[in-house]
Design a protein around this motif. Structure first.
Motif, mmCIF file in Angstrom:
data_model
loop_
_atom_site.group_PDB
_atom_site.id
_atom_site.type_symbol
_atom_site.label_atom_id
_atom_site.label_comp_id
_atom_site.label_asym_id
_atom_site.label_seq_id
_atom_site.Cartn_x
_atom_site.Cartn_y
_atom_site.Cartn_z
ATOM 1 N N THR A 20 48.604 -49.809 -24.518
ATOM 2 C CA THR A 20 48.399 -51.142 -23.939
ATOM 3 C C THR A 20 48.309 -52.163 -25.063
ATOM 4 O O THR A 20 47.537 -51.969 -26.019
ATOM 5 C CB THR A 20 47.098 -51.180 -23.113
ATOM 6 O OG1 THR A 20 47.160 -50.199 -22.079
ATOM 7 C CG2 THR A 20 46.884 -52.552 -22.489
ATOM 8 N N ASP A 21 49.091 -53.233 -24.970
ATOM 9 C CA ASP A 21 49.055 -54.268 -26.003
ATOM 10 C C ASP A 21 47.631 -54.775 -26.196
ATOM 11 O O ASP A 21 46.881 -54.943 -25.232
ATOM 12 C CB ASP A 21 49.950 -55.444 -25.618
ATOM 13 C CG ASP A 21 51.421 -55.100 -25.703
ATOM 14 O OD1 ASP A 21 51.750 -54.034 -26.246
ATOM 15 O OD2 ASP A 21 52.241 -55.906 -25.220
ATOM 16 N N GLU A 22 47.284 -55.048 -27.449
ATOM 17 C CA GLU A 22 45.914 -55.488 -27.733
ATOM 18 C C GLU A 22 45.585 -56.798 -27.020
ATOM 19 O O GLU A 22 44.445 -57.009 -26.589
ATOM 20 C CB GLU A 22 45.719 -55.642 -29.239
ATOM 21 C CG GLU A 22 44.274 -55.892 -29.630
ATOM 22 C CD GLU A 22 44.011 -55.709 -31.107
ATOM 23 O OE1 GLU A 22 42.845 -55.875 -31.519
ATOM 24 O OE2 GLU A 22 44.971 -55.399 -31.849
ATOM 25 N N ASN A 23 46.571 -57.670 -26.849
ATOM 26 C CA ASN A 23 46.328 -58.924 -26.127
ATOM 27 C C ASN A 23 45.898 -58.659 -24.688
ATOM 28 O O ASN A 23 45.050 -59.371 -24.136
ATOM 29 C CB ASN A 23 47.583 -59.795 -26.131
ATOM 30 C CG ASN A 23 47.832 -60.450 -27.477
ATOM 31 O OD1 ASN A 23 46.922 -60.560 -28.294
ATOM 32 N ND2 ASN A 23 49.064 -60.867 -27.715
ATOM 33 N N ASP A 52 38.072 -50.005 -33.606
ATOM 34 C CA ASP A 52 39.371 -49.966 -34.287
ATOM 35 C C ASP A 52 40.418 -49.641 -33.224
ATOM 36 O O ASP A 52 40.599 -48.480 -32.856
ATOM 37 C CB ASP A 52 39.350 -48.898 -35.387
ATOM 38 C CG ASP A 52 40.672 -48.806 -36.153
ATOM 39 O OD1 ASP A 52 41.624 -49.524 -35.802
ATOM 40 O OD2 ASP A 52 40.749 -47.990 -37.099
ATOM 41 N N TYR A 53 41.089 -50.686 -32.720
ATOM 42 C CA TYR A 53 42.039 -50.538 -31.615
ATOM 43 C C TYR A 53 43.450 -50.526 -32.176
ATOM 44 O O TYR A 53 43.894 -51.504 -32.787
ATOM 45 C CB TYR A 53 41.864 -51.693 -30.632
ATOM 46 C CG TYR A 53 42.670 -51.566 -29.353
ATOM 47 C CD1 TYR A 53 42.138 -50.925 -28.236
ATOM 48 C CD2 TYR A 53 43.959 -52.096 -29.252
ATOM 49 C CE1 TYR A 53 42.861 -50.820 -27.050
ATOM 50 C CE2 TYR A 53 44.686 -51.997 -28.084
ATOM 51 C CZ TYR A 53 44.130 -51.353 -26.984
ATOM 52 O OH TYR A 53 44.849 -51.243 -25.822
ATOM 53 N N ARG A 54 44.169 -49.427 -31.952
ATOM 54 C CA ARG A 54 45.511 -49.282 -32.503
ATOM 55 C C ARG A 54 46.531 -49.251 -31.368
ATOM 56 O O ARG A 54 46.607 -48.283 -30.615
ATOM 57 C CB ARG A 54 45.602 -48.019 -33.360
ATOM 58 C CG ARG A 54 44.518 -47.993 -34.442
ATOM 59 C CD ARG A 54 44.641 -46.817 -35.379
ATOM 60 N NE ARG A 54 43.484 -46.747 -36.271
ATOM 61 C CZ ARG A 54 43.357 -45.856 -37.254
ATOM 62 N NH1 ARG A 54 44.310 -44.954 -37.466
ATOM 63 N NH2 ARG A 54 42.278 -45.869 -38.014
ATOM 64 N N SER A 55 47.297 -50.330 -31.267
ATOM 65 C CA SER A 55 48.300 -50.459 -30.208
ATOM 66 C C SER A 55 49.597 -49.813 -30.673
ATOM 67 O O SER A 55 50.169 -50.207 -31.696
ATOM 68 C CB SER A 55 48.522 -51.939 -29.879
ATOM 69 O OG SER A 55 49.483 -52.091 -28.864
ATOM 70 N N VAL A 94 39.302 -42.134 -28.399
ATOM 71 C CA VAL A 94 39.808 -42.375 -27.046
ATOM 72 C C VAL A 94 41.318 -42.561 -27.119
ATOM 73 O O VAL A 94 41.822 -43.239 -28.019
ATOM 74 C CB VAL A 94 39.161 -43.630 -26.417
ATOM 75 C CG1 VAL A 94 39.782 -43.953 -25.059
ATOM 76 C CG2 VAL A 94 37.654 -43.438 -26.281
ATOM 77 N N VAL A 95 42.028 -41.944 -26.171
ATOM 78 C CA VAL A 95 43.483 -42.072 -26.093
ATOM 79 C C VAL A 95 43.823 -42.637 -24.719
ATOM 80 O O VAL A 95 43.391 -42.106 -23.696
ATOM 81 C CB VAL A 95 44.175 -40.698 -26.287
ATOM 82 C CG1 VAL A 95 45.693 -40.854 -26.217
ATOM 83 C CG2 VAL A 95 43.766 -40.076 -27.619
ATOM 84 N N ILE A 96 44.595 -43.737 -24.712
ATOM 85 C CA ILE A 96 44.991 -44.395 -23.457
ATOM 86 C C ILE A 96 46.509 -44.519 -23.443
ATOM 87 O O ILE A 96 47.089 -45.031 -24.402
ATOM 88 C CB ILE A 96 44.355 -45.796 -23.324
ATOM 89 C CG1 ILE A 96 42.830 -45.733 -23.505
ATOM 90 C CG2 ILE A 96 44.704 -46.429 -21.976
ATOM 91 C CD1 ILE A 96 42.175 -47.093 -23.632
ATOM 92 N N ASN A 97 47.133 -44.062 -22.369
ATOM 93 C CA ASN A 97 48.588 -44.081 -22.347
ATOM 94 C C ASN A 97 49.102 -44.334 -20.936
ATOM 95 O O ASN A 97 48.522 -43.859 -19.948
ATOM 96 C CB ASN A 97 49.140 -42.742 -22.852
ATOM 97 C CG ASN A 97 50.523 -42.878 -23.480
ATOM 98 O OD1 ASN A 97 51.267 -43.803 -23.148
ATOM 99 N ND2 ASN A 97 50.877 -41.966 -24.373
ATOM 100 N N SER A 98 50.213 -45.076 -20.851
ATOM 101 C CA SER A 98 50.885 -45.279 -19.569
ATOM 102 C C SER A 98 51.798 -44.107 -19.238
ATOM 103 O O SER A 98 52.237 -43.976 -18.090
ATOM 104 C CB SER A 98 51.703 -46.581 -19.603
ATOM 105 O OG SER A 98 52.585 -46.586 -20.717
#
Length: 366
Positions: free
Chosen positions: A53-56, A75-78, A101-105
């Protein structure tokens, strides 16, 4: 009969008292659990998130989380959906655990990580407010509900040329040669998110391959992200984009007169961004606090500001465009892994390449 009324009232009052006691006990457990996690997280001091997910799009959520837990440096890595999976798995396999944490579409790749024991179980404090389809094994959590839609440029397509369903899109592509080269679609060979959507279309719609063939004959431009397709449509380099993520589409349409959204009336795939906590997370308490916050009413409301509709049962989405549509939720669970079996994927690639008029290489991998 009246002699029994006091006993009935007494039993009713007792039942109410027991129910209230259970509710208050549950609330006390949640408060204690959060307090314990908070204490440990203060010592951890860091949270690393890998996300597609885009940081914006996540900015309001991240700011609110940092305001609540100022002692946790986020520390958010897009990354792209493919890189989220590849980087995380490669680091874990090498014993260099970075992400918490891992977040994915790419929902199917998240489920594969859970199945392959890369995630840890955690029952979120918000679990009771989530539908059954949104959680698997207390390890994979849907954190949004987003329709898969089409987008078009109203300066380039007249009203009667705008498809309102998947079948109409196929028909319009057949009868409108001028759209050749002006259709955008995910590249399912290179984008795991795009492959997920096409494979779900095939499961839901028996005529899906007819549409894929029609798109193929229209010589589509292929992309790895919804945002790139949306940009090309808005700038008039494309007339229409197919199978794009609704949150990005609705957000752009709200501020851009050159981009409009179509919610297919025959059926709408409802995808989710899926979050998990790494099995060897360096900062597990911070990760659990973040997951709980993301699934809380406040967290879901902040995501909804960016058109990522809530998954909570006690929150109705503000976007009413889906009212009355045939919504098909993509369930978080092991069924998602069927399509990413190597042989299944290779068969798909061969058929896909035939549809778009190319020959398939022998070494494709999902």
């Amino acid at each position: 009969m009246q002699d029994h009324l006091p006993q009935v009232r007494a039993r009713s009052l007792l039942a109410i008292a027991i129910l209230l006691a259970i509710i208050f006990a549950g609330a006390a457990i949640v408060v204690a659990q959060t307090r314990d996690l908070r204490s440990i997280a203060m010592r951890e001091g860091v949270l690393v998130i890998y996300s597609a997910t885009d940081e914006n799009e996540a900015s309001d959520l991240l700011r609110a989380f940092s305001a609540r837990y100022p002692f946790i440096k986020v520390d958010y890595r897009s990354l792209s959906a493919r890189d989220v999976y590849d980087w995380f798995r490669r680091e874990a396999d090498g014993g260099r655990n970075v992400a918490d944490v891992v977040i994915n579409s790419a929902m199917d790749l998240q489920i594969k990580l859970v199945n392959d024991r890369y995630a840890q179980a955690y029952r979120s404090t918000e679990s009771d407010h989530l539908p059954d389809w949104a959680v698997w094994k207390d390890q994979a959590y849907a954190v949004s509900a987003e329709p898969i839609v089409m987008g078009y440029n109203p300066r380039l397509l007249t009203r009667d040329a705008v498809p309102t369903s998947h079948d109409e899109l196929a028909t319009i592509l057949h009868r409108t040669p001028a759209l050749a080269g002006r259709i955008g679609s995910y590249d399912p060979e290179r984008s795991p998110t795009g492959y997920l959507y096409v494979s779900q279309d095939i499961q839901v719609d028996s005529d899906a391959w007819d549409l894929i063939a029609a798109v193929g004959r229209a010589r589509p431009q292929l992309f790895q992200s919804s945002k790139d397709m949306i940009e090309q449509v808005s700038s008039a380099k494309l007339s229409l984009a197919y199978n794009i993520i609704g949150s990005y589409a609705f957000e752009r349409a709200a501020r851009d007169p050159n981009f409009k959204v179509v919610v297919p009336r025959d059926y709408v795939l409802m995808m989710s961004r899926v979050a998990l906590i790494a099995r060897e997370a360096p900062h597990p308490a911070s990760a659990k606090l973040f997951l709980d916050f993301m699934l809380s009413r406040e967290g879901q409301s902040l995501l909804e500001k960016h058109h990522m509709s809530p998954v909570r049962l006690d929150m109705a989405p503000e976007n009413k465009v889906l009212a009355g549509t045939n919504v098909r939720e993509v369930r978080v669970g092991p069924a998602l892994m069927a399509a990413i079996d190597t042989m299944t994927f290779e068969r798909f690639v061969r058929k896909w390449r035939e549809a778009i008029g190319e020959s398939a290489p022998a070494d494709n991998q999902i």
